[in-house]
Design an enzyme around this catalytic site. Structure first.
Site, mmCIF file in Angstrom:
data_model
loop_
_atom_site.group_PDB
_atom_site.id
_atom_site.type_symbol
_atom_site.label_atom_id
_atom_site.label_comp_id
_atom_site.label_asym_id
_atom_site.label_seq_id
_atom_site.Cartn_x
_atom_site.Cartn_y
_atom_site.Cartn_z
ATOM 1 N N ASN A 10 0.904 -1.143 0.000
ATOM 2 C CA ASN A 10 0.000 0.000 0.000
ATOM 3 C C ASN A 10 0.946 1.195 0.000
ATOM 4 O OD1 ASN A 10 -1.414 2.214 1.135
ATOM 5 N ND2 ASN A 10 -1.504 1.252 3.164
ATOM 6 N N LYS A 12 0.279 4.210 0.580
ATOM 7 C CA LYS A 12 -0.203 5.266 1.490
ATOM 8 C C LYS A 12 -0.308 6.606 0.741
ATOM 9 C CE LYS A 12 1.624 2.694 5.336
ATOM 10 N NZ LYS A 12 2.089 2.640 6.691
ATOM 11 N N HIS A 98 -7.243 -0.247 7.539
ATOM 12 C CA HIS A 98 -5.812 -0.101 7.832
ATOM 13 C C HIS A 98 -5.667 0.674 9.144
ATOM 14 C CE1 HIS A 98 -1.751 1.552 7.729
ATOM 15 N NE2 HIS A 98 -1.450 0.448 7.051
ATOM 16 N N GLU A 100 -4.030 3.127 10.038
ATOM 17 C CA GLU A 100 -4.102 4.597 9.960
ATOM 18 C C GLU A 100 -5.543 5.069 9.782
ATOM 19 O OE1 GLU A 100 -1.046 4.764 6.988
ATOM 20 O OE2 GLU A 100 0.327 3.977 8.509
ATOM 21 N N GLU A 170 -1.696 -6.610 11.121
ATOM 22 C CA GLU A 170 -0.701 -5.545 11.175
ATOM 23 C C GLU A 170 -0.730 -4.892 12.553
ATOM 24 O OE1 GLU A 170 0.305 -3.992 7.054
ATOM 25 O OE2 GLU A 170 -1.621 -3.082 7.487
ATOM 26 N N GLY A 176 5.230 1.421 10.283
ATOM 27 C CA GLY A 176 5.775 2.749 10.000
ATOM 28 C C GLY A 176 7.150 3.002 10.576
ATOM 29 N N SER A 216 6.565 -3.224 9.260
ATOM 30 C CA SER A 216 8.030 -3.198 9.189
ATOM 31 C C SER A 216 8.641 -4.479 8.612
ATOM 32 C CB SER A 216 8.643 -2.887 10.565
ATOM 33 O OG SER A 216 8.318 -1.573 10.960
HETATM 34 P P1 PGA Z 1 5.451 -0.553 6.949
HETATM 35 O O1 PGA Z 1 3.902 -0.350 6.638
HETATM 36 O O2 PGA Z 1 5.917 -1.787 6.228
HETATM 37 O O3 PGA Z 1 6.107 0.692 6.409
HETATM 38 O O4 PGA Z 1 5.619 -0.679 8.424
HETATM 39 C C1 PGA Z 1 3.023 -1.436 6.700
HETATM 40 C C2 PGA Z 1 1.614 -0.994 6.481
HETATM 41 O O5 PGA Z 1 1.211 0.083 6.947
HETATM 42 O O6 PGA Z 1 0.838 -1.724 5.833
#
Ligand code: PGA
Length: 262
Positions: A10, A12, A98, A100, A170, A176, A216
């Site tokens: 994704n 973002k 998600h 966020e 997640e 992030g 991550s």
């Molecule tokens: P990240 O993001 O791999 O940068 O931690 C994962 C996500 O938000 O799906």
């Protein structure tokens, strides 16, 4: 278990239309030599980039998704995007809930549930994201949180629609720049809880649902994570946004996935 590796990103609120096009072109080159039979590869770009991404991705066998979707077919919902709009732009996946969206924009399990129903109604894949916060983990309620998010999120979805559902685990604390990836052992335990909860809800159809880990994921931990029995795929943010690096991760992860199933 699954005979396919599920892997995607994704992007973002990064990558413009032009940057997404360039990214997909490079990703297309990267995966030319990869055995596509065994991979379900997907990219979830920004809304503005969807249409041009949808046209390009077809040529590369990459599925495209929307980062969010309204639960109504149309209406007075300023700023929202309908299932038909996403499909018209070439998206076949709706990313729902998600972290966020839940924790920055305040979406509830009930809202995610309506979106899952909308995705199923429109023949799209609902990629439902679940995960506990750092505080919930600290308080020992990670499993309870996951069970609620799964049961509320899938409420009213029938076993015959299980083929429209993917789940991404997640953990919020893992996502992030400030995040720490979950260990393979920790992810394994949570995936087991998710699978059991899906079994309570769907019965045997639970075993057909792909469970992806995200948070991550990087070049160093990707192979170990995919080797976990109940991890069917990886949902990657930052480490996938450079197409060459993502290509390398895909090749490594596919090899580990094939070893797991050999
Ligand atoms: P990240 O993001 O791999 O940068 O931690 C994962 C996500 O938000 O799906």
């Amino acid at each position: 278990m699954k005979n396919k590796l599920y892997i995607g990103t994704n992007t973002k609120m990064y990558k413009t239309i032009a940057q997404t096009a360039e990214y997909l072109e490079e990703l297309g080159k990267q995966i030319k030599t990869v055995d596509r039979e065994k991979i379900e590869l997907f990219v979830i770009p920004s809304f503005t980039a969807l249409e041009s991404a949808g046209r390009r991705a077809c040529d590369y066998g990459i599925r495209i998704g929307g980062q969010n979707m309204a639960w109504e077919d149309e209406g007075q919902y300023t700023g929202e995007i309908s299932p038909a709009m996403l499909k018209e732009a070439g998206a076949t996946i709706a990313e729902i809930g998600h972290s966020e969206r839940r924790h920055v924009l305040g979406e509830s399990d009930e809202m995610e549930n309506r979106k899952v129903h909308a995705a199923v109604r429109h023949g799209m894949t609902a990629l439902l994201c679940v995960g506990e916060t750092g505080l919930q983990k600290e308080h020992g309620v990670a499993d309870e949180t996951l069970r609620i998010q799964i049961k509320e999120g899938l409420y009213g979805i029938k076993p015959e629609d299980a083929s429209s559902i993917w789940i991404a685990y997640e953990p919020v604390w893992a996502i992030g720049t400030g995040g720490q990836p979950a260990s393979a052992e920790y992810a394994c335990e949570r995936h087991r809880v998710i699978r059991d909860t899906l079994f309570e809800h769907f019965g045997d159809a639970a075993y057909t649902i792909p469970l992806l880990y995200g948070g991550s994921v990087n070049m160093q931990n990707a192979e170990k994570l995919i080797s976990v029995p109940d991890i069917d795929g990886l949902f990657i943010g930052r480490s996938a946004w450079d197409a060459a690096q993502f290509g390398e991760i895909i090749r490594k992860v596919l090899a580990a996935f094939l070893r797991k199933h050999s």
